[in-house]
Design an enzyme around this catalytic site. Structure first.
Site, PDB file in Angstrom:
ATOM      1  N   ARG A  22      56.365  34.397   7.590  1.00 32.69           N
ATOM      2  CA  ARG A  22      56.689  33.617   6.391  1.00 32.69           C
ATOM      3  C   ARG A  22      55.407  33.221   5.656  1.00 32.69           C
ATOM      4  O   ARG A  22      54.636  32.399   6.140  1.00 32.69           O
ATOM      5  CB  ARG A  22      57.488  32.363   6.771  1.00 32.69           C
ATOM      6  CG  ARG A  22      57.854  31.516   5.550  1.00 32.69           C
ATOM      7  CD  ARG A  22      58.991  30.528   5.802  1.00 32.69           C
ATOM      8  NE  ARG A  22      58.639  29.430   6.684  1.00 32.69           N
ATOM      9  CZ  ARG A  22      59.402  28.354   6.861  1.00 32.69           C
ATOM     10  NH1 ARG A  22      60.562  28.243   6.223  1.00 32.69           N
ATOM     11  NH2 ARG A  22      59.025  27.399   7.705  1.00 32.69           N
ATOM     12  N   ASP A  42      58.450  19.660  10.221  1.00 32.63           N
ATOM     13  CA  ASP A  42      57.489  20.390   9.408  1.00 32.63           C
ATOM     14  C   ASP A  42      57.463  19.780   8.017  1.00 32.63           C
ATOM     15  O   ASP A  42      57.999  18.685   7.791  1.00 32.63           O
ATOM     16  CB  ASP A  42      57.779  21.893   9.399  1.00 32.63           C
ATOM     17  CG  ASP A  42      59.069  22.259   8.674  1.00 32.63           C
ATOM     18  OD1 ASP A  42      59.683  21.393   8.020  1.00 32.63           O
ATOM     19  OD2 ASP A  42      59.460  23.444   8.743  1.00 32.63           O
TER      20      ASP A  42
END
Length: 540
Positions: A169, A453
């Site tokens: 990602r 996150d």
């Protein structure tokens, strides 16, 4: 073969890193420079379009499926390209940053896929950006091991056939990489992350029987997916690999993208692998886009908005139906629990919740789902094994029973839950703790037994902002005001100081994190992304 021309890119304000020359080769930087020349102008136009669309939502307080793309949605004949063998069975995926220990543990975890994250689980220090790339190169060449300096424990890769398939990602389109510039201008972080990884590993991955596979974050429209597709077409030609080798799974983590799922798959159809349904970024996007929409768009505490909330259910069911109609994988959300080594009862309760969540996803037709910790892999695996058996996926479940109207996706007021004072305190607690770690270069942080996150910090600060600006009154009679947020933040900062001690407090970035959280939570001008002002304060 002649040596490549010197790259026009400059590396600026960056301390030299060990073995960086293996990543920042002239040939790799020349490729990133070409990506920048070709695609950054269009990226800039699309970022401007985001702002225009946000302004339109502010005027109308609504969204709808696009009339101009109705023919694409109505055409039942098109499908995405068939999944390559390495991506056909995705029943459990583990997520995490690309530090050396995580790289080994994630590949060894027993999950079918590892989301190797340069985005929300990674604070973009230059060290994380460059050494993360190096760790993946070392993993693919089996030149990676790790010994924990504190415990002395050593880590090494299992045999190749037991390793997870990597889906990398890159950063979203909105972020810059300040350490790589072209004519004085930073290169988009997305092109740096994608470019370095693709250039070094595309052929190597093909030779391993896999390929260059990507998760695309923060996508807001099918036009942004089109730009990625153009990038893939160019990149494959540049390095001389067959078109269609790249595969991309798009995170549907913005409310605008939820109205364009089919169009996003259509734009990427030769390179599409599937769509993913997340939670925190999706809720953050709803707050961001409908922050002027009044009381009916006010979200309750984030933990009260589960995937079973009616508007979230509409989103996930539409995603499964859309993916399977077009032959793509539907990937579910994150189980973020981090097992406790000290409290078996906490683990028991949490594992039961994880099982129920994964049972629901598998039962709804998802082809796989995410976990944050290796201990959760067997739990999620059992849920999907029970539904899939020997089948690699359940794309044959078309979910034609699902019918979602445009208004269903934004029916926030269908929830009975309301914002609470404890919800405000939790948003402040988690926000300060996460931002402090991020400013020290850590993007994946265990807080209160959950792996958090950047999306966690985004929804936390967004909720504080929304509740204050909507004039929410909590169940204890206190109104959400800037003064109350400052009071709670001061109390939490003092509690952290007492918890960790003066020495650790002074060594950290606690006051800085406190101040930044309050800045983005209280500023009348809502920041599009917390990571933009935070990046200005990130050292390294």
């Amino acid at each position: 073969m002649s040596a490549p021309a010197p790259s026009p890119l400059a590396v600026v304000d960056a301390e030299p890193l060990p073995r960086q020359e293996e990543v920042l080769t002239e040939a790799a930087l020349a490729f990133v420079a070409e990506l920048h020349r070709r695609f950054t102008p269009r990226r800039d136009e699309l970022l401007a379009r985001r702002a225009e669309r946000r302004a339109e939502i502010a005027r109308t307080s609504t969204l709808d499926f696009l009339p101009e793309t109705a023919a694409i949605r109505a055409d039942d004949s098109w499908k995405v390209a068939p999944a390559p063998a390495a991506l056909n069975d995705r029943r459990v995926e583990i997520t995490g940053p690309t530090d050396r220990k995580m790289t080994i543990n994630a590949l060894n975890s027993g999950a079918r896929v590892w989301l190797a994250d340069f985005e929300d689980a990674s604070a973009p220090t230059w060290e994380n950006v460059v050494l993360g790339q190096l760790n993946l190169i070392d993993a693919y060449t089996r030149n990676i091991d790790f010994t924990d300096p504190r415990s002395g424990k050593s880590y090494a890769l299992k045999p190749a056939e037991e390793l997870a398939t990597v889906v990398m990602r890159p950063r979203g389109w909105h972020l810059e990489e300040r350490h790589l510039t072209f004519e004085g201008r930073p290169v988009p972080g997305a092109l740096v992350d994608f470019g370095l990884y693709f250039f070094h590993n595309a052929q190597r991955l093909i030779d391993l029987g896999k390929g260059p596979y990507f998760y695309l974050p923060k996508t807001e429209s099918h036009l942004e997916a089109r730009l990625w597709n153009e990038t893939f077409v160019f990149a494959q030609d540049y390095v001389g690999i067959p078109q269609g080798t790249v595969r991309a799974t798009v995170l549907i983590e913005t409310i605008t993208a939820a109205y364009e799922m089919e169009e996003i798959l259509y734009e990427l159809r030769d390179h599409a692998a599937g769509l993913n349904a997340g939670r925190w970024d999706y809720l953050f996007s709803i707050v961001k886009n409908f922050r002027d929409g009044g009381a009916k768009f006010v979200l309750p505490d984030r933990n009260a908005v589960t995937m079973t909330a009616p508007f979230m259910r509409a989103y996930t069911e539409l995603l499964v139906r859309t993916c399977h109609k077009r032959g793509a994988h539907a990937i579910g959300g994150m189980a973020a629990f981090i097992p406790s080594r000290r409290d078996a009862e906490v683990n028991k309760v949490a594992f039961e919740k994880v099982k129920a969540d994964k049972d629901r996803e598998a039962g709804d037709g998802f082809d796989g789902s995410w976990v944050a910790h290796p201990d959760l892999v067997p739990i999620a695996m059992a849920s999907f094994d029970a539904v899939l058996g020997e089948k690699p996926n359940q794309k044959d479940r078309l979910r034609e029973d699902v019918s979602v109207a445009a208004g269903d996706l934004i029916a926030i007021d269908s929830l009975d839950a309301k914002p609470t004072y404890d919800g405000l305190r939790n948003a402040v607690q988690v926000g300060i703790r996460y931002i402090e770690a991020w400013l020290r270069g850590l993007g994946a942080v265990a807080i209160f037994n959950l792996m958090e996150d950047a999306a966690t910090a985004e929804i936390s600060r967004s909720q504080i902002w929304q509740w204050i600006n909507a004039g929410v009154v909590f169940e204890n009679g206190e109104a959400a005001t800037p003064e109350l947020a400052r009071k709670v933040a001061a109390e939490e900062l003092a509690a952290i100081r007492a918890e960790i001690g003066e020495e650790a407090f002074a060594a950290g970035k606690w006051q800085q994190a406190h101040d930044l959280l309050l800045h983005v939570s209280l500023d009348a001008d809502y920041a599009d992304f917390l990571t933009l002002p935070a990046y200005e304060q990130l050292v390294g």
